[in-house]
Scaffold this active site. Structure first.
Site, PDB file in Angstrom:
ATOM      1  N   ARG A  29      68.210  53.691  20.700  1.00  0.00           N
ATOM      2  CA  ARG A  29      67.807  52.296  20.509  1.00  0.00           C
ATOM      3  C   ARG A  29      66.908  51.783  21.639  1.00  0.00           C
ATOM      4  NH1 ARG A  29      73.321  49.374  19.535  1.00  0.00           N
ATOM      5  NH2 ARG A  29      73.912  50.943  21.093  1.00  0.00           N
ATOM      6  N   ASN A  47      72.311  50.568  15.156  1.00  0.00           N
ATOM      7  CA  ASN A  47      73.192  51.654  14.725  1.00  0.00           C
ATOM      8  C   ASN A  47      73.980  51.197  13.513  1.00  0.00           C
ATOM      9  OD1 ASN A  47      72.449  53.319  16.829  1.00  0.00           O
ATOM     10  ND2 ASN A  47      74.273  52.920  18.069  1.00  0.00           N
TER      11      ASN A  47
END
Length: 741
Positions: A29, A47
């Site tokens: 990320r 996620n």
């Protein structure tokens, strides 16, 4: 973004990207956030239960290329689904909160401390200076501290350690290397070690044995250069001769103790930091690896290891002569110890100093063991650093739980096109190990949130893994041991219809006999035909024959019709005369290559009891330098491969052990290559599996000979070729049966 890139895209677009693979807990990320900032894109990343979801808006073409080309070090992208969607006109790019759901992603494997964290560890100005649990999204424990998916701190062993303000800031900062590094902690807020590194090193230098809690369990450590201490560790652990592994400070130190190849050094430095077998330079006491020419070496992989070597005087990236034996703390054949209280109870008579910490180990995992075979890495034991990375089966299929065998046990659970093979468990004869086996099954099923359609197991009715399958509560599919060996190699190479040689110690055959030197053809639907095998030898004593090679030595005399000579040949072994009398009657037979090696070892001077499985064969492998073929040493006829002429030569010519070992390896290679070439159909690939393929001389020689004959050999790469890979083969065969129906 550069002007040429803008010109390639005529107008801004919005892309929806679904990433699957090892994409959580690896810094994906913040990596995506950084790319979006670099290319001035808006959107989000998050996620979820399937992996990572990204939406980016703007001039996106270079973003997609960079996403694939610049992945974080521990990330692995199995698939990236990308579609263009209607623009939303977002401003800015955000990292959204994880969304729960049925788990379809996975946890990355544990990784050795990265170079940047080592910088922090040794930098006096860093808040992580000398902190033995430093980590980031590029390194540190993952699988061994995770209780459930998704991989978030609340579901790990770190849940009990609230982050301090500094750690919380790092954790929340998308530009920080520790953004959402779930095990993040520091001296203020994290786990603590019970003893200081300098005190541990002082004990080691004083000849003491130390139990040290690490990533996947406790190690037993001692000074590898102190022969008396190594011998004392053997006595206390009741491990008479099995080789110990060596832990070294860094890659620069390896040449002080062995002769590593570039490929072996690269494998030692890999993120998993496995134990790697290298040629020994023999400047350590023989007690470390008796009778072996290769040494198992691993590099320090956890921060505490690096601190120990620093306390011993090691300089980063400089050769260090301080070396420690590092062996699993599993007394009496039990599984690796992970719990502090259990360590105090069970290790007090083995270790002089027990060093603990207060971060729980959720999943125990031994060190992985590897070597370079035929130019590429191969497993001898697959555990820490590689589990739970799945094996791609090539296509979606039904979910199956495969229960493996009785020795070197593992379990495999399939999900879609992925096969998740658990860490090495061990031999199920021990009650504690069987409990570990049951725990591993429960953890794997919970982690992946799977209810399997069927369970697969071995044909042998007395294996505890078979009984576990029968009690599981789902339809049971049983598969022949050696067919599963071949199917395991076929599965990792994407082959279902394949010819294979399954060469190992023992396994129940389809006819009820003990097999182990088989050439089988898999039909792609879960079935097989037996195309050839070793000529059988008498098996006196069942499993005892694997521990006492003289029994197979006497069997060689029986197979040659010369049983009356056995007692005199083995005059130093009183039990041999009894064996000769017993073998006068009808006895079970075995086609096992492992037992053939035992017979050869007995005839070449190693008839005594083996302290560990395969010891006699490993001695012969260590002796052999250049394999040589004995003219007329085998006969291949009517699907039977007969090596009794070679055994007769050992009896009559009495070669020394080295010459005999070279003739054994060379002749077995020649015999099986002739048999396989005779049986191969046009374009057919040949799988080489079974425990005997752990023998590097045998596996490399057979693969090379087959290639010389324009055949295509396949070796085990993603799992060990022994019973550690058996569960994968069972899973592949079970899927083939279910998909056929």
């Amino acid at each position: 973004m550069t002007q040429p890139a803008r010109q390639r895209e005529q107008q801004p677009t919005r892309l929806h990207l679904r990433l699957r693979g090892a994409v959580q807990g690896v810094g994906m990320r913040p990596f995506v956030h950084g790319l979006a900032a670099r290319f001035s894109l808006s959107g989000f990343v998050r996620n979820d239960s399937e992996g990572v979801l990204i939406e980016v808006e703007g001039f996106t073409q270079d973003f997609v290329a960079a996403l694939h080309a610049e992945l974080p070090p521990l990330a692995r992208l199995d698939s990236c689904e990308c579609e263009e969607i209607f623009p939303r006109g977002d401003t800015g790019f955000v990292i959204e909160t994880t969304r729960q759901g049925r788990a379809q992603t996975r946890i990355p494997a544990d990784a050795a401390t990265c170079e940047k964290c080592l910088d922090d560890l040794f930098d006096p100005s860093s808040r992580f200076h000398l902190y033995p649990f430093v980590n980031c999204t590029h390194c540190g424990p993952r699988y061994t501290l995770t209780r459930a998916l998704p991989y978030d701190r609340a579901q790990t062993a770190m849940a009990r350690f609230p982050m301090c303000e500094d750690c919380a800031n790092d954790y929340a900062d998308p530009t920080n290397r520790r953004f959402h590094a779930e095990p993040i902690a520091c001296e203020k807020c994290g786990p603590r070690l019970s003893h200081q590194p300098q005190d541990i090193v002082a004990a080691l230098r004083a000849g003491k044995i130390v139990a040290l809690k690490g990533i996947g369990g406790f190690h037993l450590l001692c000074d590898a250069r102190n022969a008396d201490t190594v011998l004392e560790l053997r006595r206390r652990k009741d491990r008479e001769a099995k080789p110990f592994a060596l832990m070294l400070a860094n890659a620069a130190s390896v040449a002080l103790f062995g002769r590593p190849t570039p490929a072996e050094l690269a494998l030692l430095r890999a993120p998993a930091h496995p134990i790697v077998l290298i040629d020994s330079s023999r400047n350590l006491p023989d007690t470390v690896a008796p009778d072996m020419t290769r040494l198992g070496v691993m590099l320090a992989y956890a921060p505490v290891h690096h601190l120990l070597f620093r306390a011993a005087g090691a300089q980063r990236n400089a050769p260090c002569a301080f070396a420690v034996v590092a062996t699993s703390a599993n007394p009496g054949g039990e599984p690796l110890i992970t719990d502090n209280d259990e360590a105090q109870r069970k290790l007090e008579k083995i270790a002089d100093l027990i060093v603990t910490h207060d971060r729980d180990i959720v999943v125990r995992a031994d060190d992985s063991v590897m070597h370079i075979v035929d130019g590429a890495p191969a497993f001898l034991r697959r555990a820490r650093g590689f589990v739970p990375e799945p094996i791609d089966l090539g296509e979606d299929g039904p979910s199956v739980l495969a229960c493996g065998g009785h020795l070197k046990a593992t379990l495999t659970l399939t999900r879609g096109r992925e096969a998740f093979v658990c860490q090495h468990i061990g031999d199920l004869s021990d009650a504690e190990t069987f409990r570990f086996y049951e725990e591993s099954a429960t953890h794997l099923l919970r982690l992946l949130d799977i209810a399997p359609e069927a369970v697969a197991c071995d044909l042998h009715p007395d294996y505890l893994s078979t009984r576990f399958a029968e009690d599981f509560g789902a339809p049971v599919l049983r598969f022949q041991h050696h067919a599963a060996h071949i199917a395991a190699i076929g599965a990792e190479h994407g082959e279902t219809q394949i010819l294979g040689a399954a060469l190992d110690g023992t396994g129940l055959g389809a006819d009820g006999a003990v097999w182990g030197g088989e050439v089988l053809r898999l039909d792609g639907h879960g079935g097989f035909t037996r195309e050839g095998s070793l000529s059988a030898l008498p098996l006196w004593g069942g499993d005892r024959a694997a521990r006492e090679p003289f029994r197979m030595g006497v069997a060689a005399f029986a197979a040659l019709g010369r049983l009356d000579e056995a007692s005199a040949f083995f005059s130093a072994v009183p039990q041999a005369a009894q064996a000769a009398k017993m073998l006068g009657a009808k006895h079970p037979q075995t086609s096992s290559l492992g037992r053939l090696f035992d017979a050869a070892a007995a005839l070449l001077g190693y008839p005594e009891r083996q302290e560990f499985e395969g010891q006699a064969a490993m001695r012969l492998e260590a002796l052999a330098r250049e394999p040589r073929v004995l003219a007329g040493g085998f006969v291949w006829r009517d699907g039977k491969l007969d090596f009794t002429p070679l055994l007769a030569h050992f009896i009559d010519a009495r070669p020394d052990a080295r010459a005999g070992a070279e003739l054994l390896h060379g002749t077995v290679i020649a015999g099986f290559s002739e048999a396989l070439c005779a049986l191969t159909q046009s374009g057919e690939k040949i799988a080489l599996g079974g425990g005997c393929m752990m023998n590097r001389i045998l596996s490399e020689g057979l693969a090379a000979r087959l290639r010389e004959e324009n055949r295509a050999p396949l070796l085990a790469r993603k799992l060990p070729p022994n019973d550690g890979g058996l569960s994968l083969g069972q899973a592949a065969l079970a899927r083939a049966v279910l998909m056929k129906v």
